[in-house]
Design a protein around this motif. Sequence first.
Motif, mmCIF file in Angstrom:
data_model
loop_
_atom_site.group_PDB
_atom_site.id
_atom_site.type_symbol
_atom_site.label_atom_id
_atom_site.label_comp_id
_atom_site.label_asym_id
_atom_site.label_seq_id
_atom_site.Cartn_x
_atom_site.Cartn_y
_atom_site.Cartn_z
ATOM 1 N N GLN A 176 -26.899 -19.159 -48.716
ATOM 2 C CA GLN A 176 -27.783 -18.838 -49.835
ATOM 3 C C GLN A 176 -27.013 -18.019 -50.874
ATOM 4 O OE1 GLN A 176 -31.433 -16.890 -48.757
ATOM 5 N NE2 GLN A 176 -32.557 -17.803 -50.435
ATOM 6 N N ALA A 177 -26.073 -18.698 -51.539
ATOM 7 C CA ALA A 177 -25.250 -18.077 -52.574
ATOM 8 C C ALA A 177 -24.618 -19.190 -53.396
ATOM 9 C CB ALA A 177 -24.165 -17.194 -51.955
ATOM 10 N N ALA A 178 -24.261 -18.871 -54.629
ATOM 11 C CA ALA A 178 -23.668 -19.871 -55.515
ATOM 12 C C ALA A 178 -22.191 -20.064 -55.210
ATOM 13 C CB ALA A 178 -23.848 -19.446 -56.965
ATOM 14 N N GLU A 179 -21.773 -21.315 -55.057
ATOM 15 C CA GLU A 179 -20.369 -21.669 -54.892
ATOM 16 C C GLU A 179 -19.668 -20.787 -53.851
ATOM 17 O OE1 GLU A 179 -18.557 -21.663 -58.741
ATOM 18 O OE2 GLU A 179 -19.870 -23.218 -59.524
ATOM 19 N N ALA A 180 -20.340 -20.588 -52.729
ATOM 20 C CA ALA A 180 -19.771 -19.768 -51.663
ATOM 21 C C ALA A 180 -18.543 -20.456 -51.061
ATOM 22 C CB ALA A 180 -20.813 -19.524 -50.571
ATOM 23 N N ALA A 181 -17.510 -19.688 -50.808
ATOM 24 C CA ALA A 181 -16.316 -20.220 -50.156
ATOM 25 C C ALA A 181 -16.593 -20.336 -48.661
ATOM 26 C CB ALA A 181 -15.131 -19.301 -50.406
ATOM 27 N N VAL A 182 -16.542 -21.547 -48.143
ATOM 28 C CA VAL A 182 -16.798 -21.794 -46.727
ATOM 29 C C VAL A 182 -15.510 -22.308 -46.092
ATOM 30 C CG1 VAL A 182 -18.153 -23.085 -45.039
ATOM 31 C CG2 VAL A 182 -19.219 -22.329 -47.188
ATOM 32 N N THR A 183 -14.969 -21.566 -45.135
ATOM 33 C CA THR A 183 -13.770 -22.007 -44.425
ATOM 34 C C THR A 183 -14.152 -22.470 -43.027
ATOM 35 O OG1 THR A 183 -13.311 -19.748 -43.665
ATOM 36 C CG2 THR A 183 -12.264 -20.453 -45.706
ATOM 37 N N CYS A 184 -13.471 -23.497 -42.549
ATOM 38 C CA CYS A 184 -13.794 -24.079 -41.250
ATOM 39 C C CYS A 184 -12.614 -23.920 -40.298
ATOM 40 C CB CYS A 184 -14.139 -25.555 -41.411
ATOM 41 S SG CYS A 184 -14.855 -26.314 -39.935
ATOM 42 N N HIS A 185 -12.901 -23.485 -39.072
ATOM 43 C CA HIS A 185 -11.897 -23.302 -38.036
ATOM 44 C C HIS A 185 -12.339 -24.073 -36.791
ATOM 45 C CE1 HIS A 185 -10.599 -19.888 -40.512
ATOM 46 N NE2 HIS A 185 -11.855 -19.472 -40.476
ATOM 47 N N ARG A 186 -11.411 -24.240 -35.880
ATOM 48 C CA ARG A 186 -11.727 -24.910 -34.625
ATOM 49 C C ARG A 186 -11.143 -24.099 -33.466
ATOM 50 N NH1 ARG A 186 -13.176 -30.299 -33.599
ATOM 51 N NH2 ARG A 186 -12.855 -30.722 -35.820
ATOM 52 N N LEU A 187 -11.961 -23.824 -32.474
ATOM 53 C CA LEU A 187 -11.461 -23.124 -31.292
ATOM 54 C C LEU A 187 -10.557 -24.035 -30.469
ATOM 55 C CD1 LEU A 187 -14.456 -21.081 -29.802
ATOM 56 C CD2 LEU A 187 -12.562 -20.261 -31.189
ATOM 57 N N SER A 188 -9.508 -23.472 -29.897
ATOM 58 C CA SER A 188 -8.634 -24.253 -29.029
ATOM 59 C C SER A 188 -9.347 -24.553 -27.717
ATOM 60 C CB SER A 188 -7.337 -23.488 -28.762
ATOM 61 O OG SER A 188 -7.601 -22.266 -28.110
ATOM 62 N N ASP A 189 -8.860 -25.547 -27.003
ATOM 63 C CA ASP A 189 -9.532 -25.990 -25.784
ATOM 64 C C ASP A 189 -9.568 -24.930 -24.696
ATOM 65 O OD1 ASP A 189 -9.970 -28.425 -26.980
ATOM 66 O OD2 ASP A 189 -8.263 -29.419 -26.037
ATOM 67 N N ASP A 190 -8.669 -23.956 -24.753
ATOM 68 C CA ASP A 190 -8.635 -22.920 -23.713
ATOM 69 C C ASP A 190 -9.446 -21.683 -24.087
ATOM 70 O OD1 ASP A 190 -7.050 -21.898 -25.722
ATOM 71 O OD2 ASP A 190 -5.460 -21.185 -24.390
ATOM 72 N N TRP A 191 -10.394 -21.831 -25.018
ATOM 73 C CA TRP A 191 -11.122 -20.653 -25.498
ATOM 74 C C TRP A 191 -11.839 -19.882 -24.386
ATOM 75 C CZ3 TRP A 191 -16.368 -20.322 -24.850
ATOM 76 C CH2 TRP A 191 -17.088 -21.509 -24.671
ATOM 77 N N PRO A 192 -12.352 -20.517 -23.314
ATOM 78 C CA PRO A 192 -13.003 -19.697 -22.280
ATOM 79 C C PRO A 192 -12.060 -18.703 -21.610
ATOM 80 C CG PRO A 192 -13.713 -21.988 -22.090
ATOM 81 C CD PRO A 192 -12.552 -21.966 -23.032
ATOM 82 N N ASP A 193 -10.749 -18.971 -21.640
ATOM 83 C CA ASP A 193 -9.798 -18.044 -21.039
ATOM 84 C C ASP A 193 -9.757 -16.702 -21.762
ATOM 85 O OD1 ASP A 193 -9.118 -20.049 -19.292
ATOM 86 O OD2 ASP A 193 -7.299 -20.637 -20.372
ATOM 87 N N HIS A 194 -10.265 -16.651 -22.983
ATOM 88 C CA HIS A 194 -10.174 -15.446 -23.812
ATOM 89 C C HIS A 194 -11.449 -14.601 -23.774
ATOM 90 C CE1 HIS A 194 -6.439 -16.804 -25.970
ATOM 91 N NE2 HIS A 194 -6.883 -17.951 -25.502
ATOM 92 N N LEU A 195 -12.418 -14.994 -22.955
ATOM 93 C CA LEU A 195 -13.707 -14.303 -22.958
ATOM 94 C C LEU A 195 -13.633 -12.882 -22.413
ATOM 95 C CD1 LEU A 195 -15.982 -17.287 -21.898
ATOM 96 C CD2 LEU A 195 -16.085 -16.065 -24.073
ATOM 97 N N GLY A 196 -12.589 -12.561 -21.655
ATOM 98 C CA GLY A 196 -12.457 -11.211 -21.140
ATOM 99 C C GLY A 196 -11.561 -10.326 -21.971
ATOM 100 N N ARG A 197 -11.159 -10.823 -23.146
ATOM 101 C CA ARG A 197 -10.235 -10.071 -23.986
ATOM 102 C C ARG A 197 -10.930 -9.566 -25.240
ATOM 103 N NH1 ARG A 197 -5.269 -14.489 -23.842
ATOM 104 N NH2 ARG A 197 -5.321 -14.842 -21.570
ATOM 105 N N LYS A 198 -10.336 -8.595 -25.870
ATOM 106 C CA LYS A 198 -10.917 -7.967 -27.050
ATOM 107 C C LYS A 198 -10.178 -8.399 -28.308
ATOM 108 C CE LYS A 198 -11.976 -3.362 -28.980
ATOM 109 N NZ LYS A 198 -11.931 -1.925 -28.717
ATOM 110 N N GLY A 199 -10.954 -8.898 -29.274
ATOM 111 C CA GLY A 199 -10.398 -9.188 -30.594
ATOM 112 C C GLY A 199 -9.402 -10.314 -30.638
ATOM 113 N N VAL A 200 -9.556 -11.328 -29.743
ATOM 114 C CA VAL A 200 -8.639 -12.467 -29.760
ATOM 115 C C VAL A 200 -9.459 -13.750 -29.782
ATOM 116 C CG1 VAL A 200 -6.807 -13.703 -28.543
ATOM 117 C CG2 VAL A 200 -6.889 -11.200 -28.461
ATOM 118 N N THR A 201 -9.383 -14.492 -30.876
ATOM 119 C CA THR A 201 -10.065 -15.758 -30.960
ATOM 120 C C THR A 201 -9.023 -16.863 -31.142
ATOM 121 O OG1 THR A 201 -11.992 -14.739 -31.982
ATOM 122 C CG2 THR A 201 -11.815 -17.124 -32.166
ATOM 123 N N PRO A 202 -8.862 -17.742 -30.151
ATOM 124 C CA PRO A 202 -7.847 -18.793 -30.233
ATOM 125 C C PRO A 202 -8.248 -19.859 -31.254
ATOM 126 C CG PRO A 202 -9.203 -19.103 -28.296
ATOM 127 C CD PRO A 202 -9.646 -17.818 -28.905
#
Length: 247
Positions: A218-244
């Motif tokens: 709900q904003a004019a010409e908002a910049a939208v960036t798209c990312h994709r999680l790597s396949d091993d993302w569940p391995d990072h669930l016990g870590r802090k501040g790390v998004t693969p």
Amino acid sequence: MSAAEVWVVDLALRPGDLDRCGAVLDGAERLRADRFLRPADRARFVASHAALRLILADALGVLPAAVEIAVGPNGKPELAGAAEGVLQFNLSHSGERALIGLARDTPIGVDVEAVRPMSDALRIARGHFAADEVSALAKAPLSMVERRFFGLWTRKEAVVKALGSGLSLPLDRFSVSIPPDVPRLLRAVGDESWDLDGPWTLTDLDCGEDHVATAAVQAAEAAVTCHRLSDDWPDHLGRKGVTPRLR
């Protein structure tokens, strides 16, 4: 972060991943997961909510299990505790994909749908969508009706989810463009409390050939960036501040 970030998540898990995902959910999420009768639906819920926690944790600098989530006054989930009001977010999942949107200072809604056979797409559209949307969909080549139906559906649902309106906003009281036209809100008629007036940014997202997806901000010409999680993302669930990331 940019005005809005969207994350595409593959929900096809490896052996042992579902247990890792379930371990970071809170009590309310586990209760909701237990209500699903089909194991596939339960697994999709657990995985998508664990991915949401991973992405929120990365933005907040905390562990995924420490993210506090509450239900807002309109039923839309929101951050609670020390992070209340810091970010707005939204989650959608369908088939083997989840879509997670984050934004600062503006509502965001996301919707993803697995494209599947639907012989009655036009009938459903006539029963739920605005007249101009139905007319545009009826003009589509027969081979494209199903995919354009799902594209139209995700555009409308993303707007509704950004507002947190749920079933209180009838889908035939506003219209959006249909694929392959550039996504945008065309018109809205009705109660001002729906807050459809003003600028909107709708963005189509690439979730693979077998899915369609949209983000609405709900904003004019908002910049939208798209990312994709790597396949091993569940391995990072016990870590802090790390998004693969893959990208």
